[in-house]
Design an enzyme around this catalytic site. Structure first.
Site, PDB file in Angstrom:
ATOM      1  CB  THR A  25      52.419  21.527  33.178  1.00 11.86           C
ATOM      2  OG1 THR A  25      53.629  21.925  33.122  1.00 11.86           O
ATOM      3  CG2 THR A  25      51.823  20.025  32.662  1.00 11.86           C
ATOM      4  CG  HIS A 173      60.601  26.206  32.158  1.00 14.16           C
ATOM      5  ND1 HIS A 173      61.016  27.128  33.235  1.00 14.16           N
ATOM      6  CD2 HIS A 173      59.599  25.426  32.445  1.00 14.16           C
ATOM      7  CE1 HIS A 173      60.172  26.662  34.517  1.00 14.16           C
ATOM      8  NE2 HIS A 173      59.091  25.943  33.931  1.00 14.16           N
ATOM      9  CG  ASN A 176      59.126  27.081  38.065  1.00 13.87           C
ATOM     10  OD1 ASN A 176      59.377  27.879  38.778  1.00 13.87           O
ATOM     11  ND2 ASN A 176      58.021  26.901  37.410  1.00 13.87           N
ATOM     12  CE1 TYR A 178      59.820  20.261  36.174  1.00 13.99           C
ATOM     13  CE2 TYR A 178      59.438  22.527  35.631  1.00 13.99           C
ATOM     14  CZ  TYR A 178      59.165  21.518  36.127  1.00 13.99           C
ATOM     15  OH  TYR A 178      57.921  21.214  36.669  1.00 13.99           O
ATOM     16  CG  ASN A 233      60.235  20.157  40.127  1.00 13.38           C
ATOM     17  OD1 ASN A 233      59.595  19.338  40.892  1.00 13.38           O
ATOM     18  ND2 ASN A 233      60.078  20.844  39.279  1.00 13.38           N
TER      19      ASN A 233
END
Length: 355
Positions: A25, A173, A176, A178, A233
Site C-alpha cells: 500500500t 488478498h 494480513n 483483511y 490487524n
C-alpha cells in the site's frame, strides 16, 4: 537448481525471472480511488520484476480501509488502471492487481458514514488514519448471509474489471487481517451460519471467492495470498495447522495460477503447505523483521519452499532491483517517512543504476 534469475511460468504466463514485486500500500491514488499517472510511472519503473503484484485495491466502496487507495468498482478506476497496465506492458512487464477488501479495518468516514463490515461485530483495537487524521477504530457491522454472498459477487466484478483494465490477472488478498482472513480466524469470525464455527465453515468464504473469480476470468489468472498465524490487524487464529491445509484441499483442484504465502508460521509450516500445493508458490519470507535480500530469496528457493520470491521494501527503494541483484550492486535505503501518501518523493525518485 533454480535461481532468482531463471525464467518461470504462472498459469500460461511466461515470466522473465523469479523476482516478484510484493504488494505494498502506497496511498497515491486520488480521493475517488482512481490510479494516477504517478502510479503508472512507479509500476513501469519496476517492470523488470518477473511479476508485479500491485497494492491492495478495493472491490467496492465499503471495502476501502485507507485513504487514497485505488479501487476497481467504477469506470474511472478501470481507466486509471489501464494507464498503469499499459505502462508496465510497454516495458515488458507482467502485472496482477491485488483485490483487497479490508473488512473491519477502516473507518465510516471513508464512505459517507457507513460503518465497516465484517464477519462479526468484533472490534479491531487501534486507530485508523482518515482524511481528518487518526481516529479510533469502530466496531464493524456484521454482514448478513445474503450480504456475504453479495460480497463474493463484488470480488468477481472487480476481477472482471481488472482484466478489462488490461491486467494479466488478480491476486486475492486473504492475508494480513483483511476480510478473507477475518472469515478464516475464529477471533474475528463468531458467526453461527454456514460461514462460521467449524473450520469447514470458516474457509467457505475464501473458497467461494476463489471459485467464483476463477470461473469468471480463468483460474490461470488468479492467485491467492495467505498469512497463516499472522496476528496483524488484531487477527487471532485457532487451529492454524488444520485450517490452512483444509483451505488448500478445497482450492487446489481449481488450478489457480499461484499460492502466495506470507511466512508467519515458520519455514516448516511453509514446507507443509508447499508439499500440499502442486502449483506455483510465491513466498514472502520471514526474515525476523529484516527486509528480504537476495540471500533470503535464494535460500527459500534452495529449500524447496517456493518457486518465486516476493520483495517489498527493497523493491520500493530500488526500481531496478533484479539488475542490482544480478550485478551485486549496493542497494538504496528505503525512507519510511514516504511510504504512505505524498508525491513523487520516496516513490518514483529512487535512482536506478547508471547505465
Amino acid at each position: 537448481m533454480s535461481t532468482l534469475f531463471d525464467e518461470a511460468k504462472i498459469g500460461g504466463l511466461g515470466l522473465a525471472n523469479r523476482i516478484v514485486l510484493s504488494p505494498m500500500t502506497r496511498n497515491r491514488a486520488d480521493r475517488d480511488g482512481v490510479p494516477t499517472d504517478l502510479m503508472a510511472t512507479y509500476y513501469a519503473q519496476r517492470a523488470g520484476a518477473g511479476l508485479i503484484v500491485t497494492e491492495g485495491t478495493q472491490p467496492s466502496a465499503i471495502g476501502q480501509g485507507y485513504v487514497t487507495t485505488p479501487g476497481l468498482h467504477t469506470d474511472a478506476q478501470v481507466a486509471g488502471w489501464r494507464k498503469v497496465t499499459d505502462a508496465v506492458h510497454a516495458e515488458g512487464g507482467r502485472i496482477f492487481i491485488q483485490i483487497m477488501h479490508t473488512g473491519r479495518i477502516g473507518h465510516s468516514s471513508l464512505h459517507g458514514g457507513e460503518p465497516q463490515v465484517a464477519p462479526s461485530p468484533v472490534l479491531a483495537e487501534g486507530q485508523t488514519f482518515t482524511y481528518e487524521g487518526l481516529v479510533d477504530n469502530e466496531t464493524p457491522r456484521e454482514l448478513t448471509t445474503a450480504e456475504v454472498e453479495q460480497t463474493v459477487a463484488e470480488f468477481v466484478e472487480a476481477a472482471r474489471n481488472a482484466i478489462r483494465a488490461g491486467a494479466d490477472g488478480v491476486e486475492l488478498h486473504g492475508a494480513n487481517g483483511y476480510l478473507i482472513q477475518q472469515f478464516l480466524a475464529s477471533g474475528s469470525n463468531q458467526r453461527t451460519d454456514k460461514y462460521g464455527g467449524s473450520v469447514a465453515n470458516r474457509i467457505r468464504f475464501a473458497v467461494e471467492v476463489a471459485t467464483e473469480v476463477a470461473k469468471a476470468i480463468g483460474p490461470e489468472r488468479v492467485g491467492l495470498r495467505i498469512s497463516p498465524a499472522n496476528t496483524f490487524n488484531g487477527i487471532s487464529e485457532t487451529e492454524t495447522e488444520e485450517l490452512y491445509p483444509a483451505l488448500l484441499r478445497e482450492i487446489a483442484p481449481l488450478g489457480l495460477a499461484y499460492l502466495h504465502i506470507v511466512e508467519s508460521a515458520g519455514r516448516e509450516f511453509t514446507r507443509t503447505l508447499r508439499a500440499q500445493w502442486s502449483g506455483t508458490v510465491i513466498l514472502s519470507p520471514n526474515n525476523d523483521g529484516a527486509p528480504t535480500g537476495r540471500e533470503h530469496g535464494e535460500q527459500a528457493i534452495a529449500d524447496g519452499a517456493c518457486d518465486l520470491v516476493a520483495f517489498g521494501r527493497q523493491f520500493l527503494a530500488n526500481p531496478d532491483l533484479p539488475a542490482r541483484f544480478r550485478a551485486g550492486a549496493d542497494l538504496n535505503e528505503a525512507d519510511p517517512a514516504t511510504f504512505y501518501g505524498g508525491d513523487h518523493r520516496g516513490y518514483t525518485d529512487y535512482p536506478a543504476l547508471a547505465v
